[in-house]
Design an enzyme around this catalytic site. Structure first.
Site, PDB file in Angstrom:
ATOM      1  N   TYR A  38     -10.637  72.694 -74.846  1.00 48.29           N
ATOM      2  CA  TYR A  38     -11.589  72.029 -75.735  1.00 48.29           C
ATOM      3  C   TYR A  38     -12.206  70.811 -75.053  1.00 48.29           C
ATOM      4  O   TYR A  38     -13.423  70.627 -75.019  1.00 48.29           O
ATOM      5  CB  TYR A  38     -10.846  71.619 -77.017  1.00 48.29           C
ATOM      6  CG  TYR A  38     -11.637  70.742 -77.959  1.00 48.29           C
ATOM      7  CD1 TYR A  38     -12.651  71.284 -78.751  1.00 48.29           C
ATOM      8  CD2 TYR A  38     -11.361  69.369 -78.066  1.00 48.29           C
ATOM      9  CE1 TYR A  38     -13.377  70.479 -79.619  1.00 48.29           C
ATOM     10  CE2 TYR A  38     -12.086  68.567 -78.931  1.00 48.29           C
ATOM     11  CZ  TYR A  38     -13.090  69.115 -79.708  1.00 48.29           C
ATOM     12  OH  TYR A  38     -13.805  68.325 -80.563  1.00 48.29           O
ATOM     13  N   SER A  81     -17.510  64.646 -78.722  1.00 48.50           N
ATOM     14  CA  SER A  81     -16.167  64.337 -79.214  1.00 48.50           C
ATOM     15  C   SER A  81     -15.634  63.187 -78.383  1.00 48.50           C
ATOM     16  O   SER A  81     -16.045  63.009 -77.232  1.00 48.50           O
ATOM     17  CB  SER A  81     -15.262  65.557 -79.037  1.00 48.50           C
ATOM     18  OG  SER A  81     -13.899  65.178 -79.126  1.00 48.50           O
TER      19      SER A  81
END
Ligand code: ZN
Length: 689
Positions: A578, A565
């Site tokens: 996250y 990501s």
């Protein structure tokens, strides 16, 4: 006297069927090949002669014969070639003709040059003085023509209704021999080609079909009567390994087998443990019988002369022994194939891959090998036919096959190899298997479609079993769904084991399963922290560990791709659970690149950002949480993300799939490991440095 009636092939001809002679030829061909014990895939050929006007309007004798490379089960009118019979018949007076001369000559007889090249057995059809001719390789007839004392048995079965022709490779000489024999025996109803097959004919398409079935049923009855009371393959020498033990053995042996056979590119393996296979691999005489040779010349280019037979005693030996024996047996086979090639080659011949196509493991089952799933299945299907032929021939007193010299003349025959050139060209990921976690999601399914589109097989792993199943169904037989919880060690191990049992192994592992949550640090619960780290950091670890074990075991290199990501590189405000888990993934990938590089295993990361399309993550509370943290409405996110990128574009799943394809491909990314490829339309704070 027989106590059971032999299996009889039913006549499927619909009496109400009507159509042109060419349509009847198509119908008859499809009917014959609807039973694979009559017509192998791609094998056999049929013809019909009609009187029709040619392009000038002149009435012409046209021989419609199967074109080379098509399959009678699915053939339509376009698969047949029309030839001017009156131009072919004068060849009957020639003494000899080379294959090249024959091909060139027949090309000039075609009524339309755009039609497919006619079957290599065209002259056989042309020279038999009947309007409708079938040439097939039925199992039951194969048992007689492949029996030690075949000619005498043929006489006992068919009397003088059959003409026996000694083995000769198809071509001009065989066609002429058959024509002369049929002319000399006007009462003959069929021709038996030693170690090869059957030729029948009729005055109509329906009659030709019925004659073929009649010959098969008579042969089947004969074989059945002669084998009455005698167990197949000399009886059972050992019991089949129980199913659970078999799966455990295969899971340990197949990766090493795959590594051993993949000499010039990855192979797909297919396991078969059907009752006929188990009976064969448990038979007392099977080891010796299996090494006699091919059951039909037609099988050779797909199955090779012989399978590898691996001895195994499951009561005294374990997986490690079997594994070593399989690898040694494959190496010995490859050495023999090279010697066979050198012994019989001409200067133009090129060695086809020397690996076996069929591996038989005593008491365990059959493993077929192919450059594609289709090729592996075809080799398997043909070998199932070979088992039936060997069963029948053994019951009749012994099986015989082509000599090595005869085998070579077919296996490396340019006219036989021509069939293979009609297959679609190799695709980039042909023979490769990709295991993708989170495959049912937007990014995961785009990756699966992209890899399948390049010829790879897909193991679609996802915790959402139903959606993974739907994806696999969409992709067809090249995909299999596996329910996986990536945070569970046992579940991940099971997913890799499934990949091994279904396709033989794995080449590309895409770790993509993910979740996301967003909250300021004070509001981040321990549960939320651990959920992120369990699916992301821990899940990627578990998947990578199994990937490393399997890829090392195969010894064929491989590619592991992490879907990271932007947040792995750039600090995400209000998403620390996250983002920190994503950062752990990224560093894990780089550590593994170092650790596995020596074995040619590449580990790379693709960092997407804000891929909203088709995403489960973005349909969850993550969207609202992210919108809140940016101070905008949830439906303004697409525009918000687009505006903040350098390229002013939204990122879609297909963009991510493209990057994965690059890292997956050994051709394109062979020298790339430990890398990060951002697919985020340009986010300056995430530029790697
Ligand atoms: Zn044939």
């Amino acid at each position: 006297m027989a106590t059971t009636s032999p299996p009889s092939v039913p006549n499927l001809w619909d009496p109400a069927w009507a159509g042109s002679e060419l349509a009847a030829l198509v119908y008859r061909s499809n009917l014959l090949a609807s039973d694979r014990s009559i017509v192998n895939f791609g094998g056999g050929n049929t013809s019909t002669t009609v009187i029709e006007p040619d392009h000038t309007g002149r009435s012409t004798n046209i021989l419609w014969v199967k074109g080379s490379g098509s399959d009678l089960a699915t053939i339509d009118a376009r698969g047949f070639t029309g030839l001017r019979l009156d131009e072919i018949l004068p060849l009957g007076t020639r003494e000899a003709m080379t294959d090249e001369e024959m091909v060139e000559y027949l090309a000039r007889c075609q009524i339309d040059p755009s039609m497919p090249r006619p079957s290599i057995e065209t002259l056989l059809h042309a020279f038999i003085p009947h309007a409708h001719v079938d040439h097939t390789h039925p199992d039951a007839v194969g048992a007689i023509v492949g029996a030690v004392d075949g000619e005498r048995l043929a006489e006992e079965c068919f009397g003088d209704e059959a003409v026996w022709i000694p083995y000769l490779r198809p071509g001009f000489a065989l066609s002429k021999l058959v024509a002369e024999a049929v002319a000399a025996n006007p009462g003959a109803k069929l021709v038996l080609l030693a170690k090869h097959g059957l030729v029948t004919w009729g005055a109509s398409a329906q009659e030709s079909y019925a004659e073929t079935l009649d010959a098969i049923n008579r042969a089947a009855t004969f074989v059945e009567e002669r084998s009455e009371g005698r167990p197949a393959f000399g009886g059972t020498v050992r019991a089949a390994v129980p199913e659970e033990q078999r799966a455990a053995l295969l899971a340990q042996v197949l990766p090493a087998l795959r590594g051993a056979v993949s000499v010039d590119g990855p192979r797909i393996l297919q396991v078969d443990v059907s009752p006929a296979v188990l009976e064969f691999v448990c038979g007392r005489e099977s080891a010796a019988t299996s090494q006699i040779g091919a059951a039909c010349p037609d099988h050779l280019v797909r199955t090779k002369r012989r399978p590898v037979w691996v001895e195994f005693d499951s009561e005294r030996e374990d997986a490690a022994v079997l594994r070593r024996r399989v690898v040694e047996a494959v190496a010995a086979f490859q050495e023999r194939e090279r010697a066979y090639f050198e012994a019989y080659r001409s200067s133009e011949d090129v060695l086809s891959d020397p690996s076996p196509r069929i591996v038989l493991i005593e008491g365990v089952g059959l493993v077929s090998v192919g450059r594609t799933l289709t090729a592996a299945r075809l080799a398997r299907d043909l070998y199932l036919r070979a088992i039936e032929v060997m069963r029948g021939a053994s019951a009749l007193g012994g099986f015989v096959s082509l000599s090595d010299e005869e085998s070579f003349a077919v296996e490396y025959w340019p006219l036989e190899l021509y069939k293979l050139t009609l297959a679609p060209p190799a695709r980039e990921l042909q023979g490769m298997v990709a295991l993708i976690t989170g495959a049912a999601g937007g990014i995961g399914s785009a990756i699966a479609r992209a890899i399948a589109g390049e010829g790879g097989c897909i193991v679609a792993s996802d915790i959402a079993a139903e959606r993974a199943g739907a994806l696999a169904a969409e992709l067809g037989e090249v995909a299999r769904a596996v329910e996986t919880d990536v945070s569970s060690e046992a579940s991940v191990i099971a997913a890799f084991r499934a990949a091994v049992l279904v396709y033989g192994g794995v080449d590309v592992v895409v770790s993509n399963a993910g979740i996301a949550s967003s909250a300021p640090i004070e509001e981040t619960t321990l549960d939320e922290w651990e959920r992120n780290h369990s699916i992301l950091a821990r899940g990627y670890f578990l998947v990578a560990r199994e990937a490393a074990r399997l890829l090392r075991d195969q010894g064929m290199g491989g590619s592991i791709v992490f879907i990271g990501s932007k947040n792995a590189l750039a600090a995400g405000k209000g998403a620390s659970a996250y983002s920190s888990a994503k950062a752990a993934e990224l560093h894990l990938a780089r550590c593994l690149a170092e650790e596995l590089g020596g074995e040619g295993i590449r580990v790379n990361t693709v960092n997407p950002d804000a891929v909203l399309e088709g995403s489960g993550i973005w349909d969850s509370s993550w969207r609202e949480e992210r919108a809140r943290s940016y101070g905008i409405a949830p439906d303004e996110l697409e525009e918000f993300y687009r505006a903040r990128t350098t390229l002013r574009r939204n990122v879609v799943p297909a963009d991510v799939a493209e990057a994965v394809l690059f890292f997956a491909s050994p051709q394109r990314a062979v020298k790339s490991t430990g890398n990060v490829l951002n697919v985020d339309a340009g986010v300056a704070i995430a530029y790697p440095r």
